[in-house]
Design an enzyme around this catalytic site. Structure first.
Site, PDB file in Angstrom:
ATOM      1  N   ASN A   1     -17.517   3.787  -0.754  1.00  0.00           N
ATOM      2  CA  ASN A   1     -16.800   4.988  -1.189  1.00  0.00           C
ATOM      3  C   ASN A   1     -17.471   6.298  -0.818  1.00  0.00           C
ATOM      4  OD1 ASN A   1     -14.757   3.497  -2.319  1.00  0.00           O
ATOM      5  ND2 ASN A   1     -15.509   3.645  -4.420  1.00  0.00           N
TER       6      ASN A   1
ATOM      7  N   HIS B   1      -8.699   2.278  -3.363  1.00  0.00           N
ATOM      8  CA  HIS B   1     -10.042   1.946  -3.847  1.00  0.00           C
ATOM      9  C   HIS B   1     -10.125   2.016  -5.368  1.00  0.00           C
ATOM     10  CE1 HIS B   1     -12.672   2.211  -0.007  1.00  0.00           C
ATOM     11  NE2 HIS B   1     -11.449   1.815   0.295  1.00  0.00           N
TER      12      HIS B   1
ATOM     13  N   HIS C   1      -2.979   2.155   7.243  1.00  0.00           N
ATOM     14  CA  HIS C   1      -3.858   2.557   8.348  1.00  0.00           C
ATOM     15  C   HIS C   1      -3.110   3.388   9.381  1.00  0.00           C
ATOM     16  CE1 HIS C   1      -6.965  -0.888   7.553  1.00  0.00           C
ATOM     17  NE2 HIS C   1      -7.013   0.079   6.658  1.00  0.00           N
TER      18      HIS C   1
ATOM     19  N   ARG D   1      -6.239   6.273   0.545  1.00  0.00           N
ATOM     20  CA  ARG D   1      -7.417   5.396   0.477  1.00  0.00           C
ATOM     21  C   ARG D   1      -8.074   5.468  -0.900  1.00  0.00           C
ATOM     22  NH1 ARG D   1     -13.047   6.225   2.887  1.00  0.00           N
ATOM     23  NH2 ARG D   1     -13.931   4.130   3.021  1.00  0.00           N
TER      24      ARG D   1
END
Length: 333
Positions: free
Chosen positions: A92, A64, A189, A60
């Site tokens: 975040n 990001h 995911h 992740r």
């Protein structure tokens, strides 16, 4: 002073100012830091032994990072003075495991100081997180430049878990990514956890006439409502993103077809014929999913990043010696 001059000269060799930002290479560090990949992998593996959430966190974090200013390591920077950095932006705040990158950087600096960018270390760590969770491995192109700009306000550009398919497609296409990349990368995911706030919209007051998103499996929705009541006050309450959250597999797609996805953005993948067909394809075949995921991760992790070179995300100590953060302020673009 002499040592600083040597490091600066090395920086100009390894990160030539005249080269394009996206000139990545599989052999970028073969001579300058041959032990790089094994060093990063060992740091990730060690951290996973103590914290099973590390793989999801690193994957992740890399996503990001790449979706804001490209893959330039700017998500790693700390807020300073009046400047609030990306890691402190609302989307975040739940990012964690930054210490894994710090530890990897420290280990890399011990063998080849002042050579490897933090952005490259993060890209390698994300790959290792997937591979060490039972997923595929791949050769990571390297040579990313570390950016010096990190603004919390930029995190508004990140695709939200409430996005519909049009919003998702726009977000990905702006970064040169396709619908197939969208569906494949969403398979990340397979690892991870979500807090209630990210899917509250689907299980409470969905619209003016329905309390629950009708596309959700009723028993699944009920279980989520038990964990996340309307006025939830449990800070860390939430749900895993698939049924095998520490194993990288294609269960995410199978659950999606069963109405057991967490986010609106997950459900959105079923709302166009093309994306639904890809979901079905990946649900049927772990092999096809992994092949597409690897291709899309390489594309995503190659999004052009930092305009400026930064050799260190922060000063670190190696064997009692302080490695000073060094900036080369010449703009590459």
């Amino acid at each position: 002073m002499a040592a600083t001059i040597v490091v600066l000269a090395l920086a100009l060799v390894i990160f030539p100012i005249s080269s394009p930002v996206d000139a990545l290479s599989l052999s970028y560090y073969d001579y300058a830091c041959p032990q790089l990949e094994s060093t990063v992998a060992n740091a990730v593996k060690k951290s996973m032994m103590n914290d099973k959430t590390v793989p999801a966190a690193l994957l992740r974090m890399h996503f990001h990072d790449c979706f804001i200013r490209g893959c330039d390591g700017s998500v790693l920077l700390e807020s300073e003075g009046k400047n609030k950095a990306e890691k402190d932006g609302p989307p975040n705040i739940s990012l964690h495991a930054f210490y894994v990158i710090d530890n990897a950087k420290k280990a890399v600096e011990a063998t080849c100081p002042g050579v490897v960018s933090c952005a490259d270390i993060l890209a390698l760590a994300a790959r290792d997180a997937v591979a060490l969770s039972g997923g595929p491995s791949w050769d990571v192109p390297k040579g990313r430049k570390d950016g010096r700009i990190s603004k919390a306000t930029d995190t508004r550009q990140l695709p939200a878990p409430t996005f519909n398919i049009s919003q998702l497609q726009q977000s990905f296409s702006q970064r040169g990514l396709s619908l197939e990349d969208l569906v494949a990368v969403s398979g990340g995911h397979s690892l991870g956890f979500s807090h209630c706030s990210s899917f509250q919209n689907r299980i409470h007051n969905f619209n003016s006439s329905l309390d629950i998103d009708p596309t959700m499996n009723p028993s699944f929705a009920a279980s989520l409502r038990n964990v996340c009541p309307m006025h939830n006050k449990v800070k860390n309450a939430g749900a895993t993103l698939d049924s095998s959250t520490t194993i990288f597999d294609n269960a995410y797609y199978k659950l999606l077809l069963e109405g057991k996805s967490i986010f609106s953005s997950d459900q959105a993948l079923l709302t166009t014929p093309k994306t639904r067909a890809l979901v079905s394809k990946f649900a049927r075949s772990q092999k096809e999913f992994e092949k597409a995921f690897v291709k899309s991760m390489i594309r995503m992790s190659s999004i052009s990043g930092g305009q400026e070179i930064r050799l260190d995300c922060k000063a670190v100590e190696v064997d009692g010696r302080r490695i000073v953060t060094l900036f080369v302020s010449s703009v590459i673009d």
